[in-house]
Design a protein around this motif. Structure first.
Motif, mmCIF file in Angstrom:
data_model
loop_
_atom_site.group_PDB
_atom_site.id
_atom_site.type_symbol
_atom_site.label_atom_id
_atom_site.label_comp_id
_atom_site.label_asym_id
_atom_site.label_seq_id
_atom_site.Cartn_x
_atom_site.Cartn_y
_atom_site.Cartn_z
ATOM 1 N N GLY A 45 0.781 -1.228 0.000
ATOM 2 C CA GLY A 45 0.000 0.000 0.000
ATOM 3 C C GLY A 45 0.813 1.277 0.000
ATOM 4 N N LEU A 46 2.140 1.184 -0.160
ATOM 5 C CA LEU A 46 2.971 2.383 -0.164
ATOM 6 C C LEU A 46 2.902 3.102 -1.509
ATOM 7 C CD1 LEU A 46 6.176 1.117 1.693
ATOM 8 C CD2 LEU A 46 4.358 2.577 2.610
ATOM 9 N N ARG A 157 0.710 -0.489 -8.074
ATOM 10 C CA ARG A 157 0.816 0.766 -8.820
ATOM 11 C C ARG A 157 -0.449 1.007 -9.637
ATOM 12 N NH1 ARG A 157 3.958 2.760 -5.731
ATOM 13 N NH2 ARG A 157 4.235 4.481 -7.195
ATOM 14 N N ASP A 158 -1.560 1.228 -8.953
ATOM 15 C CA ASP A 158 -2.846 1.438 -9.636
ATOM 16 C C ASP A 158 -3.353 2.860 -9.466
ATOM 17 O OD1 ASP A 158 -3.418 1.347 -6.925
ATOM 18 O OD2 ASP A 158 -5.336 0.298 -7.217
ATOM 19 N N PHE A 159 -2.480 3.789 -9.108
ATOM 20 C CA PHE A 159 -2.922 5.147 -8.791
ATOM 21 C C PHE A 159 -3.523 5.871 -9.988
ATOM 22 C CE2 PHE A 159 0.459 4.015 -5.817
ATOM 23 C CZ PHE A 159 -0.205 4.199 -4.611
ATOM 24 N N GLY A 160 -3.092 5.500 -11.191
ATOM 25 C CA GLY A 160 -3.645 6.135 -12.385
ATOM 26 C C GLY A 160 -5.127 5.894 -12.563
ATOM 27 N N THR A 161 -5.657 4.840 -11.944
ATOM 28 C CA THR A 161 -7.091 4.563 -12.045
ATOM 29 C C THR A 161 -7.918 5.495 -11.170
ATOM 30 O OG1 THR A 161 -7.075 2.910 -10.260
ATOM 31 C CG2 THR A 161 -6.568 2.137 -12.494
ATOM 32 N N LEU A 179 0.253 11.352 -3.560
ATOM 33 C CA LEU A 179 0.492 12.131 -2.354
ATOM 34 C C LEU A 179 -0.573 11.832 -1.306
ATOM 35 C CD1 LEU A 179 2.069 14.212 -0.777
ATOM 36 C CD2 LEU A 179 0.761 16.014 -1.931
ATOM 37 N N ALA A 180 -1.827 11.674 -1.743
ATOM 38 C CA ALA A 180 -2.893 11.363 -0.801
ATOM 39 C C ALA A 180 -2.620 10.053 -0.071
ATOM 40 C CB ALA A 180 -4.237 11.297 -1.530
ATOM 41 N N ARG A 181 -2.157 9.021 -0.798
ATOM 42 C CA ARG A 181 -1.833 7.746 -0.158
ATOM 43 C C ARG A 181 -0.677 7.919 0.819
ATOM 44 N NH1 ARG A 181 -2.028 2.427 -1.776
ATOM 45 N NH2 ARG A 181 -4.189 2.925 -2.349
ATOM 46 N N ALA A 182 0.335 8.670 0.393
ATOM 47 C CA ALA A 182 1.515 8.834 1.241
ATOM 48 C C ALA A 182 1.172 9.526 2.553
ATOM 49 C CB ALA A 182 2.593 9.608 0.495
ATOM 50 N N VAL A 183 0.429 10.619 2.507
ATOM 51 C CA VAL A 183 0.130 11.327 3.751
ATOM 52 C C VAL A 183 -0.830 10.512 4.621
ATOM 53 C CG1 VAL A 183 0.651 13.600 2.820
ATOM 54 C CG2 VAL A 183 -1.697 12.738 2.661
ATOM 55 N N ALA A 209 -6.796 6.193 2.239
ATOM 56 C CA ALA A 209 -6.704 5.579 3.571
ATOM 57 C C ALA A 209 -7.606 4.356 3.662
ATOM 58 C CB ALA A 209 -7.082 6.602 4.642
ATOM 59 N N GLY A 210 -8.799 4.450 3.084
ATOM 60 C CA GLY A 210 -9.724 3.324 3.113
ATOM 61 C C GLY A 210 -9.233 2.137 2.319
#
Length: 346
Positions: A45-46, A157-161, A179-183, A209-210
């Motif tokens: 999840g990083l 690595r699915d952030f583009g979705t 950035l949202a995932r990281a914070v 976060a969810g």
């Protein structure tokens, strides 16, 4: 020990996020860090760590040194096929990665391993990096590093979705999902944790976060934003199957509310994240910007023991006045006219 392959342009920020999934994180070269231990499910999840590998060893960033290291290393692998994947971090070492894969693969063959380039049972990572890092560790002061390790976990690595413009509800200025995932991770998002965003906007931080298992709570002063956040959270978190990270999605609740007067008991949540309004002329219906942020920081201190604040300027003085201690601060350049400050508060 584990090798971490970092992503993004800020290794210090990536390493700080990695601490949510690993212990004893320490940078050894640009784009590379080591850790004493990892939680594989958390690594998935990083945002700014791509891979974690069981470290075999490290040496100079040249192919002959890498070959010598692999020949001398203790290789304790179960039966199964292997393959080698090499990377030249930031393209600074001039290593021919295809040749490195062939040479190191031949070492494995000579040591009795069978090679399967398409679907190996075990993957050896060879990371070559050049340049110095800020570290108190003398070993980290090498001009170049090659680190070898057996792949243990990869981030999804699915952030583009989940690009802001592709979400059911979008507003300009929404934070990108990386950035949202990281914070969210830095704030403590994980299974069995509850994360609050009292200025949730479109809900981007809450979605991330969810997806790593946290239960999330959001408020926003604008009814339009609260409704839009609910639309996004329903879309991404109400699916019955596990999230792409492999954990059960967290529950969620969003309502209209004032970040300076939260309807929550003391110590009700594990972490707070909020992206403060940008610009000294921000249009806020009920508060001056300074009063809003100061009040939100005070309320965050009441309901949680950790907070991460993202803003277009540093709010360190207001955070200290609210009773927080500054654990770390980072500057992340978005574009020429915008730098985001990230404050980690305890």
């Amino acid at each position: 020990m584990y090798l971490l392959e970092l992503g993004g342009e800020d290794d210090a920020f990536a390493a700080r996020e990695a601490e949510s999934a690993a212990t004893g994180v320490r940078s050894i070269a640009p784009g590379l860090a080591v850790a004493r231990g990892i939680a594989p499910e958390r690594v998935r999840g990083l945002a700014y760590t791509h891979r974690a590998s069981e470290l075999l060893g490290r040496t100079d960033a040249d192919l002959e040194s890498a070959r010598t290291l692999l020949e001398a290393a203790t290789l304790e692998r179960d039966d199964g096929s292997v393959a080698v994947r090499a990377t030249d971090v930031h393209g600074e070492t001039d290593i021919d990665t295809e040749r490195a894969e062939r040479v190191l693969g031949q070492v494995l063959v000579e040591r009795g391993f069978s090679v399967d380039l398409d679907d190996p049972d075990h993957l050896l990572r060879a990371a070559f990096s050049a340049g110095s890092v800020d570290s108190t560790d003398a070993e980290s002061e090498q001009d170049s590093v090659c680190a070898l390790g057996w792949l243990a976990a990869e981030s999804v690595r699915d952030f583009g979705t989940r690009a802001p413009t592709d979400k059911p509800f979008f507003q300009p200025g929404s934070m990108d999902p990386l950035l949202a995932r990281a914070v969210a991770n830095v704030a403590g998002a994980r299974s069995d944790a509850t994360i609050l965003d009292p200025m949730c906007g479109t809900g981007g931080v809450l979605v991330e976060a969810g997806l790593v298992g946290a239960d999330v709570i959001g408020t926003d002063a604008q009814a339009k934003m609260a409704a839009g956040a609910r639309t996004n959270l329903e879309h991404f978190l109400d699916a019955p199957e596990p999230s792409p990270t492999g954990v059960e999605r967290g529950s969620w609740h969003v309502g209209r509310g004032d970040a300076t007067r939260l309807p929550l008991a003391d110590d009700a949540v594990d972490g707070v994240v909020f992206d403060a309004p940008y610009g000294r002329q921000s249009k806020i219906e009920t508060h001056r910007l300074e009063d809003l942020v100061a009040g939100a920081l005070a309320e965050a201190r009441r309901v949680a023991s950790r907070a991460v604040v993202v803003a277009d300027r540093s709010w360190q003085d207001e955070a200290k006045e609210a009773g927080w201690e500054l654990e770390a601060t980072f500057e992340r350049r978005v574009h020429r006219s915008l730098t985001r400050y990230v404050l980690v508060l305890e």
